[in-house]
Write a protein that holds these residues in place. Structure first.
Motif, short mmCIF file in Angstrom:
data_model
loop_
_atom_site.label_atom_id
_atom_site.label_comp_id
_atom_site.label_asym_id
_atom_site.label_seq_id
_atom_site.Cartn_x
_atom_site.Cartn_y
_atom_site.Cartn_z
N ARG A 1 0.88 -1.09 -0.13
CA ARG A 1 0.15 0.37 0.15
C ARG A 1 0.55 1.46 -0.36
O ARG A 1 0.94 2.58 -0.85
CB ARG A 1 -0.96 0.02 1.42
CG ARG A 1 -2.17 -1.07 0.92
CD ARG A 1 -3.06 -0.61 2.48
NE ARG A 1 -3.19 -0.17 3.51
CZ ARG A 1 -2.91 -1.70 4.35
NH1 ARG A 1 -3.31 -2.38 3.48
NH2 ARG A 1 -2.82 -1.65 5.81
N LYS B 1 -7.26 -0.77 -5.56
CA LYS B 1 -7.24 -1.40 -5.05
C LYS B 1 -6.22 -3.21 -5.71
O LYS B 1 -5.75 -3.68 -4.96
CB LYS B 1 -8.05 -2.01 -4.24
CG LYS B 1 -8.90 -1.15 -3.62
CD LYS B 1 -10.53 -1.83 -3.20
CE LYS B 1 -10.97 -0.49 -1.92
NZ LYS B 1 -11.94 -1.14 -1.85
N MET C 1 -11.50 -5.99 -8.55
CA MET C 1 -11.44 -4.85 -7.53
C MET C 1 -11.13 -3.42 -8.71
O MET C 1 -11.03 -4.10 -10.14
CB MET C 1 -10.35 -5.24 -7.29
CG MET C 1 -10.06 -6.38 -6.41
SD MET C 1 -7.86 -6.42 -5.17
CE MET C 1 -8.53 -7.45 -4.64
#
Length: 755
Positions: free
Chosen positions: A376, A637, A633
């Motif tokens: 992330r 993401k 997704m």
């Protein structure tokens, strides 16, 4: 029993036998490749055992070449000259020896003993110019300072056979025994001998260290202490098969013989990991061993084939190099990947069935952390990474094109850290450089040959020139001398002139001197004259291999692009996949320029193919995971999920290739191998870094193109266009048929159909 009954019984047996055969054939036809591999594992083990034994027996019969000039195309001048010299005079090895702490008389005694060694042709020293037995008061030491100075004597040695000959190697051993610690040896023959001995010694350590580091990496990346043993066992079999099958090449280069095993181990380990992980997943789902293995082979087959194909293409393009070292290196690397592929697909399933209990008994938890937070975080800074790469890529591309290179034999076998290098420094410090070149010219006139000799002797950088016409006393016919003397310099209608210049073998100054000498020779002998030696050969190697780089680089990019394009049926995916790897190659190649280091150009050419072929898999894996994730997704993401999923495989594979490269670099004292290892190791981690940071930004940026299959869309458009054309043509023909039925005019029908 009547004859009729016997016939009926025989017919019934024949029919029964035929049914059984048909049944067996149907079973064989119905058996898929994964089922065949899983069910015939014991038979496959026996086949591989026989193949390995045969390979081990073949390995000692594979010849290894240490002379780079052997790989020059016959069309270049220096190779044509070498071929002519070998045909007329043979191809003698050369060396230079310095003997410390001796008087002129003692040096003469050493010379006579060295010249008597079997395999030594002649030794050139100053005893032909001065009487070494005279009183020192009558000797002009300034006139012989190129050969004797401060109690040290230096001599130029020519051997009967070539530099890499066993006889030459034995002669050097005997010479070193005669001179003891007083002797210092340099030259191509000494380099070849040192190279062979160093290779044998260092590669054992390199392979041992590589295996230990790979074992440790696999222990961290896998979930059983025994899995690394299985992986290394399978790869060991593949390496032996590859080395044994080199017998079909006859002779391979020293680079191929020593580097391929380590690189094969590094680039092929992924295939074993793919298969075992797939088997473990199916086994944990409750499937029986053979069924789980069959499903695992079927699942891993496509991914392994796709992964190996890009690597094979990256290696195979080396075969097109005119500098023929690329042929056996590229073929051996590609063959190594194929051997690994077959070993993983056929032998490893058998090994899994045999060792599954040990794998389960020594199971442990994975030591790899979860990469979700890191993934992330990388996705958040993706635009910054993209901007940094865009800013740096042009300067790095420019820098990598400005590197300083080494091309010749001297750059390979006499690098820092070798005994040859240390001896060379001592000789140069006392006597300066002595670079031997030879002119091969038609033996048509002794007068012309003498004039050429005198012209060459007048050159300021020339130490000495030796020719038969130049040393033959005036008025003495050549026929008066024995053939054993004249045959060294005159033979089969050609003359050989030996020259020693005060230059390095490879430098800008040496190249300028060689050009001037070549021009002078052609003034006297415009046709069929050649200049041979280390410097002319290095000039031609430089010319040939520089052109090779451009061709090989283009073909490797094009080959990998086409493989990825047809695999994914997309034009955008290969572009996205290759951008991080190509940028990584530019960054990798720019480092030597930024650090002010010279690079052996041969390694520079080869590593671009190796880095592209071996690390493009990281991009392919990441892109495949992203496309799969996008089905469920959004793109942001999906990018984070893709990184988290790809991290373990890329870290494992990239770490193995990095470690293998740096082990080569740290252990090998051979410049060509050390430089190649350094470039491979550094290239692997730069590729790994850019795939994990730059590629996510590119995937999100071109997301609309990735989710559409351009080739499929183009194919459907083409099919519709063809269908519309056919439909229109059918309508025209139908209308023409109606008119023919109504009017019966043949000319109108033809006109209508043409319209």
């Amino acid at each position: 029993m009547s004859r009729k009954d016997r016939r009926e019984r025989l017919a019934a047996k024949a029919e029964k036998r035929a049914k059984e055969l048909r049944s067996r054939r149907e079973k064989v036809r119905e058996m898929t490749l994964p089922e065949f591999i899983a069910k015939k594992s014991k038979w496959i083990e026996k086949v591989f055992l026989v193949a390995v034994l045969l390979s081990v027996l073949c390995i000692p019969f594979v010849n290894v070449n240490y002379d780079l000039t052997e790989y020059l195309p016959d069309s270049v001048d220096s190779k044509a000259g070498l071929n002519l010299m070998e045909e007329k005079f043979g191809y003698p090895g050369t060396a230079r020896v310095m003997i410390d702490d001796v008087t002129l008389y003692e040096a003469k005694q050493y010379k006579d003993r060295l010249e008597a060694v079997e395999g030594v042709d002649q030794i050139l020293w100053c005893d032909t110019a001065v009487d070494v037995y005279a009183s020192s008061e009558f000797i002009d030491y300034d006139a012989i300072e190129d050969y004797y100075k401060d109690g040290a004597a230096v001599m130029d040695v020519t051997f009967v056979e070539g530099d890499s000959s066993k006889l030459t190697s034995q002669a050097i051993d005997e010479m070193q025994a005669i001179t003891g610690e007083k002797g210092h040896y340099v030259g191509m023959a000494v380099q070849s001998k040192s190279l062979a001995e160093k290779m044998a010694e260092e590669m054992k350590m390199i392979l041992s260290m590589a295996v230990v580091f790979i074992f440790l990496i696999l222990c961290i990346a896998t979930t059983s202490w025994f899995e690394p043993v299985l992986f290394l066992l399978v790869m060991g079999v593949a390496i032996l098969l590859n080395k044994g099958t080199n017998i079909f090449l006859g002779t391979i280069s020293f680079l191929t013989d020593n580097v391929v095993a380590v690189l094969q181990l590094a680039v092929s380990m992924d295939y074993s990991i793919f298969l075992l992980h797939a088997y473990t997943r199916y086994k944990e789902s409750g499937q029986e061993q053979v069924t789980a293995l069959t499903n695992a082979i079927e699942e891993a087959l496509n991914s392994i084939l796709a992964s190996s194909l890009t690597t094979i293409v990256g290696f195979v393009v080396l075969v097109v190099m005119k500098f023929n070292i690329g042929f056996d290196l590229g073929l051996s690397l590609a063959k190594g990947v194929v051997c690994s592929l077959f070993t993983v697909l056929f032998l490893m399933p058998a090994m899994i069935l045999r060792m599954s209990d040990l794998i389960e008994r020594f199971a442990h938890k994975s030591f790899l952390p979860d990469f979700e937070k890191l993934s992330r975080g990388i996705c958040k800074i993706r635009l910054g990474v993209l901007a940094a790469v865009v800013i740096l890529v042009i300067p790095m591309y420019t820098a990598q094109s400005m590197n300083s290179y080494q091309f010749g034999n001297a750059s390979v076998g006499a690098g820092k850290g070798t005994a040859v290098y240390e001896d060379d420094q001592k000789i140069v410090e006392k006597f300066g450089r002595s670079n031997m070149m030879m002119a091969i010219v038609p033996s048509v006139s002794n007068v012309t040959e003498k004039e050429l000799t005198e012209k060459l002797e007048d050159l300021p950088y020339m130490k000495s020139v030796q020719s038969l016409s130049g040393t033959l006393p005036e008025g003495v016919p050549e026929e008066f001398l024995p053939e054993s003397v004249t045959g060294l310099l005159h033979k089969n209608g050609y003359s050989r002139i030996l020259m020693y210049t005060r230059t390095k073998e490879e430098s800008d100054m040496a190249f300028q001197c060689a050009d001037e000498i070549r021009e002078i020779i052609r003034q006297y002998y415009p046709e069929e004259s050649y200049l041979v030696g280390g410097t002319p050969s290095t000039q031609d190697i430089k010319t040939v291999i520089t052109k090779d780089y451009k061709l090989v680089n283009l073909l490797s990019i094009l080959g990998v692009f086409l493989v990825v394009m047809f695999t994914y049926k997309s034009l955008a995916i290969p572009l996205v996949v290759m951008i991080p790897i190509e940028v990584a190659i530019y960054f990798n190649m720019a480092v030597p320029y930024l650090k002010g280091e010279q690079v052996v150009f041969m390694g520079y050419v080869i590593v671009s193919c190796i880095q592209l072929g071996a690390t493009v898999d990281y991009s392919i894996l990441t892109t495949s995971n992203y496309i799969e994730a996008r089905k469920t997704m959004d793109k942001h993401k999906a990018a984070a999920f893709t990184l988290n999923r790809s991290f373990p495989a890329i870290l494992t594979s990239g770490s193995i290739l990095t470690v293998c490269g740096y082990v080569l670099y740290q252990v090998s004292t051979i410049s060509a191998i050390g430089d190649l290892g350094h470039l491979v190791g550094r290239g692997a981690w730069i590729s790994m870094l850019l795939v994990l940071t730059l590629l996510p930004a590119l995937l999100v940026l071109v997301d609309p193109l990735l989710t559409k299959n351009e080739l499929v869309r183009l194919r459907e458009w083409h099919k519709k266009r063809v269908y519309r054309k056919k439909k229109a043509l059918a309508a025209v023909k139908a209308a023409a048929e109606k008119r023919r039925e109504k009017h019966g005019t043949f000319e109108e029908d033809v006109h209508d159909e043409n319209q």
